[in-house]
Motif scaffolding. Structure first.
Motif, PDB file in Angstrom:
ATOM      1  N   ARG A  93       0.826  -1.220   0.000  1.00  0.00           N
ATOM      2  CA  ARG A  93       0.000   0.000   0.000  1.00  0.00           C
ATOM      3  C   ARG A  93       0.853   1.260   0.000  1.00  0.00           C
ATOM      4  O   ARG A  93       0.455   2.279  -0.552  1.00  0.00           O
ATOM      5  N   ALA A  94       2.024   1.204   0.591  1.00  0.00           N
ATOM      6  CA  ALA A  94       2.902   2.379   0.638  1.00  0.00           C
ATOM      7  C   ALA A  94       3.346   2.797  -0.757  1.00  0.00           C
ATOM      8  O   ALA A  94       3.516   3.992  -1.024  1.00  0.00           O
ATOM      9  N   ALA A  95       3.526   1.848  -1.651  1.00  0.00           N
ATOM     10  CA  ALA A  95       3.964   2.159  -3.016  1.00  0.00           C
ATOM     11  C   ALA A  95       2.899   2.925  -3.793  1.00  0.00           C
ATOM     12  O   ALA A  95       3.194   3.536  -4.815  1.00  0.00           O
ATOM     13  N   HIS A  96       1.672   2.911  -3.295  1.00  0.00           N
ATOM     14  CA  HIS A  96       0.569   3.588  -3.986  1.00  0.00           C
ATOM     15  C   HIS A  96       0.022   4.785  -3.205  1.00  0.00           C
ATOM     16  O   HIS A  96      -0.958   5.385  -3.633  1.00  0.00           O
ATOM     17  N   ALA A  97       0.649   5.117  -2.086  1.00  0.00           N
ATOM     18  CA  ALA A  97       0.181   6.242  -1.268  1.00  0.00           C
ATOM     19  C   ALA A  97       0.370   7.543  -2.049  1.00  0.00           C
ATOM     20  O   ALA A  97       1.435   7.789  -2.619  1.00  0.00           O
ATOM     21  N   GLN A  98      -0.650   8.375  -2.081  1.00  0.00           N
ATOM     22  CA  GLN A  98      -0.652   9.588  -2.906  1.00  0.00           C
ATOM     23  C   GLN A  98      -0.283  10.862  -2.146  1.00  0.00           C
ATOM     24  O   GLN A  98       0.146  11.828  -2.748  1.00  0.00           O
ATOM     25  N   ARG A  99      -0.488  10.881  -0.861  1.00  0.00           N
ATOM     26  CA  ARG A  99      -0.308  12.107  -0.080  1.00  0.00           C
ATOM     27  C   ARG A  99       0.957  12.059   0.765  1.00  0.00           C
ATOM     28  O   ARG A  99       1.480  11.000   1.059  1.00  0.00           O
ATOM     29  N   PHE A 100       1.398  13.237   1.195  1.00  0.00           N
ATOM     30  CA  PHE A 100       2.531  13.334   2.113  1.00  0.00           C
ATOM     31  C   PHE A 100       2.136  12.726   3.451  1.00  0.00           C
ATOM     32  O   PHE A 100       1.042  12.964   3.957  1.00  0.00           O
ATOM     33  N   SER A 101       3.023  11.945   4.012  1.00  0.00           N
ATOM     34  CA  SER A 101       2.847  11.454   5.375  1.00  0.00           C
ATOM     35  C   SER A 101       4.225  11.185   5.965  1.00  0.00           C
ATOM     36  O   SER A 101       5.176  10.873   5.240  1.00  0.00           O
ATOM     37  N   ILE A 102       4.304  11.339   7.259  1.00  0.00           N
ATOM     38  CA  ILE A 102       5.571  11.023   7.943  1.00  0.00           C
ATOM     39  C   ILE A 102       5.906   9.555   7.685  1.00  0.00           C
ATOM     40  O   ILE A 102       7.040   9.212   7.367  1.00  0.00           O
ATOM     41  N   ARG A 103       4.908   8.733   7.811  1.00  0.00           N
ATOM     42  CA  ARG A 103       5.108   7.291   7.683  1.00  0.00           C
ATOM     43  C   ARG A 103       5.681   6.902   6.321  1.00  0.00           C
ATOM     44  O   ARG A 103       6.677   6.183   6.246  1.00  0.00           O
ATOM     45  N   HIS A 104       5.062   7.346   5.241  1.00  0.00           N
ATOM     46  CA  HIS A 104       5.493   6.905   3.913  1.00  0.00           C
ATOM     47  C   HIS A 104       6.521   7.826   3.273  1.00  0.00           C
ATOM     48  O   HIS A 104       7.524   7.360   2.729  1.00  0.00           O
ATOM     49  N   THR A 105       6.296   9.129   3.312  1.00  0.00           N
ATOM     50  CA  THR A 105       7.167  10.053   2.585  1.00  0.00           C
ATOM     51  C   THR A 105       8.538  10.170   3.243  1.00  0.00           C
ATOM     52  O   THR A 105       9.565  10.131   2.560  1.00  0.00           O
ATOM     53  N   VAL A 106       8.566  10.296   4.553  1.00  0.00           N
ATOM     54  CA  VAL A 106       9.860  10.442   5.238  1.00  0.00           C
ATOM     55  C   VAL A 106      10.663   9.147   5.145  1.00  0.00           C
ATOM     56  O   VAL A 106      11.847   9.168   4.796  1.00  0.00           O
ATOM     57  N   VAL A 107      10.017   8.031   5.433  1.00  0.00           N
ATOM     58  CA  VAL A 107      10.730   6.745   5.345  1.00  0.00           C
ATOM     59  C   VAL A 107      11.141   6.458   3.899  1.00  0.00           C
ATOM     60  O   VAL A 107      12.261   6.006   3.640  1.00  0.00           O
ATOM     61  N   GLY A 108      10.254   6.753   2.949  1.00  0.00           N
ATOM     62  CA  GLY A 108      10.583   6.548   1.540  1.00  0.00           C
ATOM     63  C   GLY A 108      11.739   7.421   1.084  1.00  0.00           C
ATOM     64  O   GLY A 108      12.637   6.967   0.366  1.00  0.00           O
ATOM     65  N   THR A 109      11.730   8.686   1.508  1.00  0.00           N
ATOM     66  CA  THR A 109      12.813   9.603   1.137  1.00  0.00           C
ATOM     67  C   THR A 109      14.133   9.158   1.758  1.00  0.00           C
ATOM     68  O   THR A 109      15.183   9.184   1.102  1.00  0.00           O
ATOM     69  N   MET A 110      14.093   8.750   3.016  1.00  0.00           N
ATOM     70  CA  MET A 110      15.324   8.271   3.672  1.00  0.00           C
ATOM     71  C   MET A 110      15.844   7.000   3.002  1.00  0.00           C
ATOM     72  O   MET A 110      17.052   6.843   2.810  1.00  0.00           O
ATOM     73  N   THR A 111      14.940   6.121   2.612  1.00  0.00           N
ATOM     74  CA  THR A 111      15.342   4.893   1.922  1.00  0.00           C
ATOM     75  C   THR A 111      15.950   5.223   0.561  1.00  0.00           C
ATOM     76  O   THR A 111      16.997   4.674   0.186  1.00  0.00           O
ATOM     77  N   HIS A 112      15.310   6.142  -0.153  1.00  0.00           N
ATOM     78  CA  HIS A 112      15.819   6.567  -1.461  1.00  0.00           C
ATOM     79  C   HIS A 112      17.216   7.182  -1.316  1.00  0.00           C
ATOM     80  O   HIS A 112      18.126   6.861  -2.091  1.00  0.00           O
ATOM     81  N   GLN A 113      17.397   8.035  -0.321  1.00  0.00           N
ATOM     82  CA  GLN A 113      18.696   8.686  -0.124  1.00  0.00           C
ATOM     83  C   GLN A 113      19.760   7.673   0.294  1.00  0.00           C
ATOM     84  O   GLN A 113      20.900   7.737  -0.158  1.00  0.00           O
ATOM     85  N   ALA A 114      19.392   6.724   1.145  1.00  0.00           N
ATOM     86  CA  ALA A 114      20.349   5.681   1.552  1.00  0.00           C
ATOM     87  C   ALA A 114      20.797   4.858   0.349  1.00  0.00           C
ATOM     88  O   ALA A 114      21.990   4.537   0.202  1.00  0.00           O
ATOM     89  N   SER A 115      19.859   4.539  -0.525  1.00  0.00           N
ATOM     90  CA  SER A 115      20.198   3.811  -1.748  1.00  0.00           C
ATOM     91  C   SER A 115      21.129   4.649  -2.625  1.00  0.00           C
ATOM     92  O   SER A 115      22.071   4.120  -3.233  1.00  0.00           O
ATOM     93  N   SER A 116      20.872   5.953  -2.676  1.00  0.00           N
ATOM     94  CA  SER A 116      21.739   6.851  -3.456  1.00  0.00           C
ATOM     95  C   SER A 116      23.159   6.838  -2.913  1.00  0.00           C
ATOM     96  O   SER A 116      24.123   6.800  -3.682  1.00  0.00           O
ATOM     97  N   PHE A 117      23.299   6.859  -1.604  1.00  0.00           N
ATOM     98  CA  PHE A 117      24.638   6.800  -1.007  1.00  0.00           C
ATOM     99  C   PHE A 117      25.314   5.462  -1.278  1.00  0.00           C
ATOM    100  O   PHE A 117      26.522   5.408  -1.502  1.00  0.00           O
TER     101      PHE A 117
END
Length: 181
Positions: free
Chosen positions: A51-75
């Motif tokens: 369900r997180a892969a389809h979440a449309q709105r900003f949320s601490i739960r999905h957006t922050v964790v997703g952004t941190m995961t994306h940035q960690a992968s970038s590093f």
């Protein structure tokens, strides 16, 4: 190989590639008719489920964790790129070679992300984006890798030129960068 150079380039290229590809993700999400944070929510699916892969709105739960995961992968991918860039034989490569190496590392990252990784460990945003916007995200990632390496190369070339006895600029000149340790 100088570990401080590897770490410095990995940090710089990780930040740039992560930021540029995150911006491309937000733009691609919006142009695809989804909410702006949808692409950044996708990477949180490894932790919160499909369900997180389809979440449309900003949320601490999905957006922050997703952004941190994306940035960690970038590093992670930037550290591989930095290790390749700082080996002795790569130090004198030109701009085109740097761009090609950034593209090659990005192609490997995309292949691993989209073809090799188990579904739970894929980026998640590929579930919402079509091929062209998805390619744009990876192009932005490659640009970030290359930009950091090109900046480092310019710094090194200027430092070399300033340390040359034939330099038009004395070492104390404002045009001459401080030597790297």
């Amino acid at each position: 190989m100088d570990k401080t150079r590897v770490i410095a380039l990995a940090m710089a290229s990780g930040w740039w590639s992560g930021l540029l590809s995150a911006a491309a993700l937000m733009l691609a999400s919006r142009l695809s008719g989804d909410g702006v944070p949808t692409g950044l929510n996708g990477p949180s699916h490894w932790f919160f489920g499909e369900r997180a892969a389809h979440a449309q709105r900003f949320s601490i739960r999905h957006t922050v964790v997703g952004t941190m995961t994306h940035q960690a992968s970038s590093f992670f991918w930037a550290s591989i790129f930095a290790t390749l860039r700082t080996r002795r034989s790569a130090l004198d490569h030109g701009d085109a070679r740097i761009a090609a190496e950034a593209a090659a590392v990005t192609a490997v990252a995309a292949a691993v992300d989209l073809l090799v990784a188990p579904r739970r460990l894929t980026p998640g945003f590929e579930r919402r984006l079509t091929a062209w916007p998805l390619a744009g995200v990876y192009v932005a990632f490659a640009v970030g890798l290359a930009a950091a390496a090109l900046r480092e190369r310019r710094h090194d070339l200027m430092a070399r030129a300033c340390s040359s006895p034939h330099s038009p600029h004395p070492p104390a000149s404002p045009r001459c960068p401080a030597p790297r340790r």
